[in-house]
Design an enzyme around this catalytic site. Structure first.
Site, PDB file in Angstrom:
ATOM      1  N   VAL A 109      48.010  26.859  43.644  1.00 24.61           N
ATOM      2  CA  VAL A 109      47.983  28.113  44.135  1.00 24.61           C
ATOM      3  C   VAL A 109      47.252  28.486  45.319  1.00 24.61           C
ATOM      4  O   VAL A 109      47.262  28.920  46.624  1.00 24.61           O
ATOM      5  CB  VAL A 109      47.401  28.852  42.760  1.00 24.61           C
ATOM      6  CG1 VAL A 109      47.234  30.690  43.460  1.00 24.61           C
ATOM      7  CG2 VAL A 109      48.651  29.802  41.180  1.00 24.61           C
ATOM      8  N   GLY A 110      46.190  27.673  44.843  1.00 26.34           N
ATOM      9  CA  GLY A 110      45.114  27.725  46.461  1.00 26.34           C
ATOM     10  C   GLY A 110      43.860  26.602  46.123  1.00 26.34           C
ATOM     11  O   GLY A 110      43.634  26.011  45.724  1.00 26.34           O
ATOM     12  N   SER A 111      43.138  26.987  46.666  1.00 23.18           N
ATOM     13  CA  SER A 111      41.864  25.651  46.759  1.00 23.18           C
ATOM     14  C   SER A 111      40.784  26.846  47.889  1.00 23.18           C
ATOM     15  O   SER A 111      41.085  27.099  49.350  1.00 23.18           O
ATOM     16  CB  SER A 111      42.522  24.077  47.581  1.00 23.18           C
ATOM     17  OG  SER A 111      42.586  24.178  49.110  1.00 23.18           O
ATOM     18  N   ALA A 153      36.302  26.225  49.301  1.00 23.66           N
ATOM     19  CA  ALA A 153      35.149  25.267  49.261  1.00 23.66           C
ATOM     20  C   ALA A 153      34.543  24.508  48.402  1.00 23.66           C
ATOM     21  O   ALA A 153      33.787  23.474  48.152  1.00 23.66           O
ATOM     22  CB  ALA A 153      33.809  25.837  50.388  1.00 23.66           C
ATOM     23  N   TYR A 154      34.800  24.944  46.703  1.00 27.86           N
ATOM     24  CA  TYR A 154      33.842  24.851  45.751  1.00 27.86           C
ATOM     25  C   TYR A 154      35.431  24.805  44.863  1.00 27.86           C
ATOM     26  O   TYR A 154      34.587  24.165  43.041  1.00 27.86           O
ATOM     27  CB  TYR A 154      33.556  26.268  44.998  1.00 27.86           C
ATOM     28  CG  TYR A 154      32.070  26.471  46.414  1.00 27.86           C
ATOM     29  CD1 TYR A 154      31.172  25.625  46.214  1.00 27.86           C
ATOM     30  CD2 TYR A 154      31.903  27.508  46.965  1.00 27.86           C
ATOM     31  CE1 TYR A 154      30.068  25.869  46.978  1.00 27.86           C
ATOM     32  CE2 TYR A 154      31.309  27.798  47.862  1.00 27.86           C
ATOM     33  CZ  TYR A 154      30.461  26.866  47.914  1.00 27.86           C
ATOM     34  OH  TYR A 154      29.302  27.058  48.895  1.00 27.86           O
ATOM     35  N   GLY A 155      36.289  24.867  44.875  1.00 28.30           N
ATOM     36  CA  GLY A 155      37.352  24.054  43.762  1.00 28.30           C
ATOM     37  C   GLY A 155      38.520  24.469  44.137  1.00 28.30           C
ATOM     38  O   GLY A 155      39.715  25.260  45.129  1.00 28.30           O
ATOM     39  N   ASP A 212      32.543  41.004  49.191  1.00 27.97           N
ATOM     40  CA  ASP A 212      33.551  40.564  50.021  1.00 27.97           C
ATOM     41  C   ASP A 212      34.717  40.873  49.284  1.00 27.97           C
ATOM     42  O   ASP A 212      35.342  40.678  49.290  1.00 27.97           O
ATOM     43  CB  ASP A 212      33.495  39.065  49.837  1.00 27.97           C
ATOM     44  CG  ASP A 212      34.136  39.184  51.210  1.00 27.97           C
ATOM     45  OD1 ASP A 212      34.190  39.758  52.400  1.00 27.97           O
ATOM     46  OD2 ASP A 212      34.737  37.375  51.283  1.00 27.97           O
TER      47      ASP A 212
END
Length: 371
Positions: free
Chosen positions: A30-32, A34-36, A150
Site C-alpha cells: 500500500v505504501g511506505s 521513513a519508519y515502516g 499533522d
C-alpha cells in the site's frame, strides 16, 4: 533460513521479507515511509480487509524502540469510531532475545479525504458529515490529553460509506487519521517542524519551542487553517509568508494577542506588519451556507485562547441535523509516564509482551514467549 513459526507464513513484498499470521492472506503493498511499510490483507477469520504495518528495525536504537512503544500504546489507547485503532499486533519471534520486530494490524479504509477532494465535488451534506466525524475524533483525542501534529486531508481516511477516521503512525499512508508517531502527549519540547506547513497553526509558527496544550490541544483547531490556503493563488515559501497570508484573512492581531507571545522575535515581527482588517468570510466563501461560514469564522481565530474547541464546535447549529451527544464521547487520560524513561534496548524490549494479540506488561522472565 529457518522455517516459519507454526501458524505463520513468509512472503517477500517489495524486496522485504514479511512473516505474518496464517489468518492474513493476499498481502498487497500500500505504501511506505521513513519508519515502516504497509500492506493490505484479507483477514480470513472475519472476511474483512485490513492494513498491516511492519516497522523498520524498531530496536535498532533506543529512540526507535521508544517510538515503536509509543505508537503501540497510542493505538491501543484509542477506542473511537473516528480514530484509527488497532485490531491485532503480533510477532513471529518467540523469545525476548530474538525479538526484533512486530506487525500492527489496523482497519483498511481505502482512500483519504485529500484524494476524494481532488476527484469529486463534495455536497454540503457530505461536507457536514465528514467535518462532524472529524470533530468527534478530535474531541476524543484531545480529552485524553493527546494532540495530533499533522492533521490534514491526507491523514483523514475515508471508506466507501463516507466513514472517516483520524490516522496516526510514523509516516502517512492512505488509510485513516494515521500519524501516531507524530501525535504526542503535550510536552515542552514540541516544535512545528514535523507539521506540514500549510497545516500549522499560527501559534506553532510564532512560538515554536513554547508549544503548550493551551496552544494546540484544548483549543486546537489548527487543522482548519488550510482553508486559508485556498484564498490565495500561490504557494507559501516560508512560515512568515504563511503567517502573512493568514493575517490577510483574520486581520492583524490585537495588542493583547501580541503580549501573550513568548517569543520576542514573534512580537517584533507582528508589530512590523501593516495593519490589515479582518475579511468578511461570507464574501470569500460565497458558496457556503451562513452556518458553515459562521462555524469557520469561529475556527479561524488567530488567538488560540479565543478559538473554538472541537467539543464546542460540535455544539454549533451547523451540525444540528446530525448532532448526537451520545456519539461525542471522551477518552480516558493517556498515561505517558514512560515518555520520561530512558531505557537500554533490552529494557525497552521487556516493555513489549504479546498475548493473543494484546500488549501486556511482561514478566521478569528473560525468555518470555511473545505469541
Amino acid at each position: 533460513m529457518s522455517s516459519p513459526k507454526n501458524g505463520f507464513y513468509r512472503q517477500e513484498i517489495t524486496k522485504t521479507l514479511w512473516e505474518v499470521r496464517d489468518r492474513y492472506r493476499d498481502l498487497q503493498p500500500v505504501g511506505s515511509g521513513a519508519y515502516g511499510t504497509v500492506c493490505s490483507a484479507v483477514d480470513r477469520r472475519s472476511g474483512t480487509k485490513v492494513a498491516i504495518k511492519k516497522l523498520y528495525r524498531p530496536f535498532q536504537s533506543q529512540i526507535l524502540a521508544k517510538r515503536a512503544y509509543r505508537e503501540l500504546r497510542l493505538l491501543k489507547h484509542m477506542k473511537h469510531e473516528n480514530v484509527i485503532g488497532i485490531l491485532d499486533v503480533f510477532t513471529p519471534d518467540v523469545t525476548l532475545e530474538k525479538f526484533n520486530g512486530f506487525y500492527l494490524v489496523m482497519p483498511f479504509m481505502g482512500t483519504d479525504l485529500s484524494k476524494i477532494m481532488k476527484h469529486e465535488k463534495l455536497s454540503e451534506d457530505r461536507i457536514q458529515f465528514l467535518v462532524y466525524q472529524m470533530l468527534k475524533g478530535l474531541k476524543y483525542i484531545h480529552s485524553s490529553g493527546i494532540i495530533h501534529r499533522d492533521l490534514k486531508p491526507g491523514n483523514l481516511a475515508v471508506n466507501e460509506d463516507c466513514e472517516l477516521k483520524l490516522v496516526w503512525v510514523y509516516f502517512v499512508f492512505l488509510l485513516q487519521i494515521l500519524d501516531f508517531g507524530l501525535a504526542r502527549h503535550t510536552d515542552a519540547e514540541m516544535t512545528g517542524y514535523v507539521v506540514t506547513r500549510w497545516y500549522r497553526a499560527p501559534e506553532v509558527i510564532l512560538n515554536w519551542m513554547h508549544y503548550t496544550q493551551t496552544d494546540c490541544s484544548s483549543k486546537e483547531t489548527h487543522h482548519f487553517y488550510p482553508v486559508v490556503k485556498d484564498f490565495v493563488p500561490y504557494f507559501w515559501y516560508s512560515d512568515l509568508d504563511q503567517l502573512t497570508e493568514i493575517m490577510k484573512i483574520t486581520g492583524t492581531p490585537s495588542q493583547d494577542f501580541v503580549q501573550k507571545l513568548k517569543s520576542q522575535d514573534a512580537k517584533n515581527y507582528i508589530k512590523s506588519l501593516p495593519k490589515v482588517q479582518k475579511k468578511d468570510f461570507a464574501s470569500v466563501l460565497k458558496h457556503a451556507s451562513p452556518l458553515a461560514v459562521n462555524l469557520l469564522e469561529n475556527m479561524l481565530v488567530l488567538d488560540a485562547e479565543e478559538r473554538v474547541t472541537a467539543a464546542e464546535a460540535l455544539m454549533h447549529p451547523y451540525f444540528e441535523p446530525i448532532h448526537d451527544p451520545e456519539e461525542e464521547i471522551e477518552a480516558e487520560k493517556y498515561d505517558d509516564t514512560f515518555d520520561n524513561m530512558d531505557l537500554p534496548l533490552d529494557e525497552w524490549k521487556r516493555e513489549f509482551s504479546f498475548k493473543n494479540g494484546q500488549l501486556e506488561r511482561p514478566s521478569q522472565n528473560k525468555n518470555i514467549l511473545l505469541c
